[in-house]
Write an enzyme that holds these catalytic residues in place. Structure first.
Site, PDB file in Angstrom:
ATOM      1  N   ALA A   1       0.830  -1.210   0.000  1.00 42.25           N
ATOM      2  CA  ALA A   1       0.000   0.000   0.000  1.00 42.25           C
ATOM      3  C   ALA A   1       0.859   1.253   0.000  1.00 42.25           C
ATOM      4  O   ALA A   1       0.570   2.218   0.707  1.00 42.25           O
ATOM      5  CB  ALA A   1      -0.928  -0.012   1.213  1.00 42.25           C
ATOM      6  N   GLY A   2       1.927   1.230  -0.801  1.00 41.71           N
ATOM      7  CA  GLY A   2       2.846   2.351  -0.837  1.00 41.71           C
ATOM      8  C   GLY A   2       2.583   3.322  -1.967  1.00 41.71           C
ATOM      9  O   GLY A   2       1.450   3.492  -2.429  1.00 41.71           O
TER      10      GLY A   2
ATOM     11  N   THR B   1      17.735  -1.487  -2.896  1.00 41.88           N
ATOM     12  CA  THR B   1      19.072  -1.979  -3.236  1.00 41.88           C
ATOM     13  C   THR B   1      19.627  -2.770  -2.051  1.00 41.88           C
ATOM     14  O   THR B   1      19.477  -2.368  -0.895  1.00 41.88           O
ATOM     15  CB  THR B   1      19.995  -0.794  -3.565  1.00 41.88           C
ATOM     16  OG1 THR B   1      19.430  -0.048  -4.655  1.00 41.88           O
ATOM     17  CG2 THR B   1      21.380  -1.274  -3.961  1.00 41.88           C
TER      18      THR B   1
ATOM     19  N   CYS C   1      13.399   5.399  -7.689  1.00 41.99           N
ATOM     20  CA  CYS C   1      13.603   4.582  -8.889  1.00 41.99           C
ATOM     21  C   CYS C   1      14.934   4.783  -9.597  1.00 41.99           C
ATOM     22  O   CYS C   1      15.626   3.815  -9.889  1.00 41.99           O
ATOM     23  CB  CYS C   1      12.464   4.842  -9.878  1.00 41.99           C
ATOM     24  SG  CYS C   1      10.870   4.195  -9.332  1.00 41.99           S
TER      25      CYS C   1
END
Length: 463
Positions: free
Chosen positions: A10-11, A94, A276
């Site tokens: 739910a981000g 990452t 991103c």
């Protein structure tokens, strides 16, 4: 026809994407699940201005669909069991450990989702990768799902998001394209068509592209890499402009009028951030190295190196301009989010500029219209450059921009919030220590106006 969708996560991607699908497809029940109870409670809260994700227009979409066919829940197993189509939209940070540390994507949350689906599912499912993933991750998910021995059949689709934070709702309403990748088998093509039919409720069919799953996965990484490359390219030129007397804004305008290049992503700044660009490029670097493509890896890694250099250069310029010391001096930060119209701070340039200045014993007063104080403290402490106590001592977080700038030696603009341009800059100047400096890391303020007031102004990419 799909009648029941579940989204795990739910981000920043899962919440807005599912809200729009629910709004545009009232005949489909959409359930967004997350183990974070506080986050789900915020999605279900009465005050829509306090949703966990800030996006212009999101509150209205949630208001329309929530309770009708849009639901937010912590009952993950129940939602998985009921759904015919399951979106996986969890974080893929990452790696901070082991093989691939600092470059490879950490897929532990993706694997946990796959194993939970495998454990719960009793009927055939279409599983959709919504998170940004390395190429061929779908095979790993399929291997987990197909080896449970419970007889359930799965089709794995890749449906990467191409949303820009701050304009995510607009991007969802009218996307440049929707990309769906799936297996080339009859069953795979049927699953792809099922997802095409969902989007076709509001997206023109000529903007819905279908391909194989591997091409779809790699397309997302490639798109972010190309966009980040443009930002680093213009930022590299900004430093040369400063040395030669050229103006990077004029250079960008001139080359942006070339139809082969275009004007987008040629805005010089203190550097790109967000969840991103850096993560995906580092992932691309890792993939290239794993195949022995070292020259390819070196090429893309340079985009990150240039971006890191731009952040450090901005901090160093503040120090140099303030007579080579900022010790004990108050620097006001306008903006902490990585870009305007979002409360996302991941990889924000402000974090790293603040870290460098705190190492020089500066006092930093921070104002951002949407970022909570807890997030700012978390961001600085996550770097582990100094103790939490030292970080807390070096910063103050203000709810008013004029208070943040009061008695400051300098102002650093780190986020391009539109409201910054509307402030009473004469009032700000009157309450600052003189000489009063403005370091515009986003080139959004009018230099001539500020210099007429009396500010010493420095932007990016011009003298």
């Amino acid at each position: 026809m799909i009648k029941n969708i579940c989204c795990i996560g739910a981000g920043y991607v899962g919440g807005p994407t599912m809200a729009v699908i629910a709004q545009k497809c009232p005949h489909i029940k959409v359930t967004v699940v997350d183990l974070n109870t506080e986050r789900i409670n915020a999605w279900n809260g009465e005050d829509l201005s306090k949703l966990p994700v800030y996006e212009p227009g999101l509150d209205e979409v949630v208001k329309e669909a929530r309770g009708r066919n849009l639901f937010f829940s912590t009952e993950v197993d129940k939602a998985i069991d009921e759904a015919e189509m399951i979106f996986i939209s969890v974080n893929t940070p990452t790696k901070t450990y082991g093989i691939g540390k600092g470059m490879a994507a950490d897929l532990k949350y993706i694997e946990l989702c796959a194993r939970q689906i495998a454990r719960v599912a009793k009927t055939d499912k279409i599983v959709v990768e919504k998170s940004t993933l390395p190429v061929r991750t779908a095979q790993a998910i399929k291997d987990i799902l197909d080896n449970t021995g419970n007889g359930v059949k799965y089709q794995i689709l890749s449906n990467p998001e191409f949303l820009a934070e701050g304009t995510a709702i607009e991007d969802l309403f009218a996307p440049d394209r929707v990309l769906i990748g799936g297996a080339t088998s009859p069953e795979g093509e049927k699953a792809v068509q099922a997802l095409v039919d969902v989007y076709a409720n509001w997206v023109p069919k000529d903007r819905i592209l279908t391909t194989n799953v591997w091409s779809s996965e790699l397309s997302k990484l490639t798109a972010n890499a190309f966009l980040a490359q443009r930002v680093s390219s213009i930022n590299a030129m900004s430093e040369l402009c400063e040395k030669t007397g050229a103006d990077v804004n004029e250079v960008a305008r001139a080359i942006g009028m070339d139809s082969r290049i275009g004007p987008k992503f040629l805005k010089s700044s203190v550097g790109f951030g967000g969840s991103c660009f850096q993560k995906d490029i580092l992932n691309m670097v890792y993939i290239a190295k794993s195949y022995g493509l070292n020259e390819v890896a070196d090429y893309w890694e340079q985009v990150i190196i240039m971006n890191d250099h731009q952040k450090r250069r901005f901090a160093k310029n503040i120090i140099k301009t303030l007579y080579n010391t900022v010790s004990g001096k108050k620097i006001a930060f306008l903006g902490w989010a990585f870009k305007k119209d979002t409360n996302d701070t991941r990889e924000s340039a402000a974090i790293y500029v603040a870290d460098d200045l705190l190492s020089e014993q500066a006092n930093i007063a921070i104002f951002d219209p949407k970022v909570e104080p807890e997030q700012i403290h978390f961001d600085l402490n996550y770097l582990e450059t100094r103790s939490k106590e030292e970080n807390a001592k070096g910063i103050s977080i203000e709810t008013n921009p004029y208070e943040a700038c009061k008695n400051a030696h300098a102002i650093a603009v780190l986020t391009e919030w539109d409201e910054f341009k509307e402030y009473d800059w004469q009032k700000i100047y009157d309450n600052m220590l003189k000489p009063a400096f403005v370091f515009d890391g986003r080139n959004i303020l009018d230099k001539a106006t500020l210099e007429k007031i009396g500010f010493k102004y420095q932007g990016i990419g011009s003298r």
